[in-house]
Motif scaffolding. Sequence first.
Motif, PDB file in Angstrom:
ATOM      1  N   THR A 163       0.854  -1.175   0.000  1.00 28.93           N
ATOM      2  CA  THR A 163       0.000   0.000   0.000  1.00 28.93           C
ATOM      3  C   THR A 163       0.891   1.226   0.000  1.00 28.93           C
ATOM      4  O   THR A 163       1.873   1.270   0.731  1.00 28.93           O
ATOM      5  CB  THR A 163      -0.885   0.008   1.264  1.00 28.93           C
ATOM      6  OG1 THR A 163      -1.714  -1.154   1.227  1.00 28.93           O
ATOM      7  CG2 THR A 163      -1.752   1.241   1.335  1.00 28.93           C
ATOM      8  N   LEU A 164       0.537   2.211  -0.800  1.00 27.74           N
ATOM      9  CA  LEU A 164       1.269   3.464  -0.807  1.00 27.74           C
ATOM     10  C   LEU A 164       0.658   4.381   0.241  1.00 27.74           C
ATOM     11  O   LEU A 164      -0.505   4.763   0.135  1.00 27.74           O
ATOM     12  CB  LEU A 164       1.209   4.118  -2.186  1.00 27.74           C
ATOM     13  CG  LEU A 164       2.055   5.377  -2.350  1.00 27.74           C
ATOM     14  CD1 LEU A 164       3.541   5.040  -2.192  1.00 27.74           C
ATOM     15  CD2 LEU A 164       1.798   6.014  -3.699  1.00 27.74           C
ATOM     16  N   MET A 165       1.421   4.694   1.276  1.00 28.48           N
ATOM     17  CA  MET A 165       0.971   5.592   2.331  1.00 28.48           C
ATOM     18  C   MET A 165       1.408   7.007   1.968  1.00 28.48           C
ATOM     19  O   MET A 165       2.546   7.228   1.560  1.00 28.48           O
ATOM     20  CB  MET A 165       1.563   5.177   3.675  1.00 28.48           C
ATOM     21  CG  MET A 165       1.150   3.785   4.143  1.00 28.48           C
ATOM     22  SD  MET A 165      -0.624   3.554   4.322  1.00 28.48           S
ATOM     23  CE  MET A 165      -1.008   4.727   5.613  1.00 28.48           C
ATOM     24  N   ILE A 166       0.477   7.969   2.123  1.00 29.02           N
ATOM     25  CA  ILE A 166       0.713   9.346   1.704  1.00 29.02           C
ATOM     26  C   ILE A 166       0.514  10.297   2.883  1.00 29.02           C
ATOM     27  O   ILE A 166      -0.507  10.234   3.572  1.00 29.02           O
ATOM     28  CB  ILE A 166      -0.282   9.755   0.591  1.00 29.02           C
ATOM     29  CG1 ILE A 166      -0.216   8.820  -0.606  1.00 29.02           C
ATOM     30  CG2 ILE A 166      -0.078  11.212   0.173  1.00 29.02           C
ATOM     31  CD1 ILE A 166       0.986   8.966  -1.467  1.00 29.02           C
ATOM     32  N   LEU A 167       1.481  11.183   3.097  1.00 26.83           N
ATOM     33  CA  LEU A 167       1.352  12.289   4.032  1.00 26.83           C
ATOM     34  C   LEU A 167       1.272  13.552   3.191  1.00 26.83           C
ATOM     35  O   LEU A 167       2.186  13.829   2.404  1.00 26.83           O
ATOM     36  CB  LEU A 167       2.555  12.370   4.978  1.00 26.83           C
ATOM     37  CG  LEU A 167       2.615  13.581   5.897  1.00 26.83           C
ATOM     38  CD1 LEU A 167       1.482  13.559   6.919  1.00 26.83           C
ATOM     39  CD2 LEU A 167       3.961  13.670   6.589  1.00 26.83           C
ATOM     40  N   SER A 168       0.174  14.299   3.300  1.00 30.60           N
ATOM     41  CA  SER A 168      -0.052  15.476   2.459  1.00 30.60           C
ATOM     42  C   SER A 168      -0.404  16.701   3.283  1.00 30.60           C
ATOM     43  O   SER A 168      -0.960  16.592   4.369  1.00 30.60           O
ATOM     44  CB  SER A 168      -1.208  15.229   1.476  1.00 30.60           C
ATOM     45  OG  SER A 168      -0.882  14.252   0.544  1.00 30.60           O
TER      46      SER A 168
END
Length: 191
Positions: A142-147
Motif C-alpha cells: 500500500t502506498l501511504m501518503i502524508l499530504s
Amino acid sequence: KPIFVCLIAVSLAFAANPVQAEPRVANTTINMPQSPGPAGTVTYVTEDAFPGLTFAEGPVHAIAPAGETDRLFVVENGGRISVIPSLAAPTRQTVLDITPRVNNISGEGLLGMAFHPQFATNRYFYTVYADDRAANGDGDGTLMILSRWTMQAGNPNAADASSELILLSQVANWQYHNWNDIHFGTDGYLY
C-alpha cells in the motif's frame, strides 16, 4: 456509526523548520473518575454525541483547530473529512472528499488529520491516507501518503481540493498497522 478517539503514537517526524506551537487549551468539561474502582462498581454509558448526524464511512478521528471550541472536524476512513461548524446546533458539511483515491480495505483508508499550529493564518492542514491508485503493482503493498492541504480563502469549512502537496509517500509492504495518527508536538514538529 459513533465517533470515537483512539490514541496511538506514531514516530514519524516531519518539519523543515519547526514552528512555535500555540498554547494548549485546557479541557474543563470532561468529568471522569480518577480511577475506575473495583470491577463491577463503575458503569460507563455511551451516548450519541450528535443525534441525527451520521458518519457512514467509519469515523476514525475527531479534531478541532487550536483555540477553537465550537467547530469539530471528523475524519472518515472512507476518504471524507466532514465538519460540524457549530456544536451548539450540529450539522454536517463535507470539507474534503478523496474517496476515489483512498484504499479503505482492511483498516487502511484516510487515517489522520492535523492542523498546522498557525492554521488560523496559513489555513494548512495535514492528512495521512492509504492511496488506492498506486500500490507496488503486485497487490502486496500500500502506498501511504502524508499530504498538506489548504482551506479555501473564502470558506473556512471547505478545503481547496487542488491544493494537495504530497510531503511523503512510502510503500508499506503490509496492509495493517501503518501510519495512522498525526499531531504537531509542542516543539512545532509534525509527528
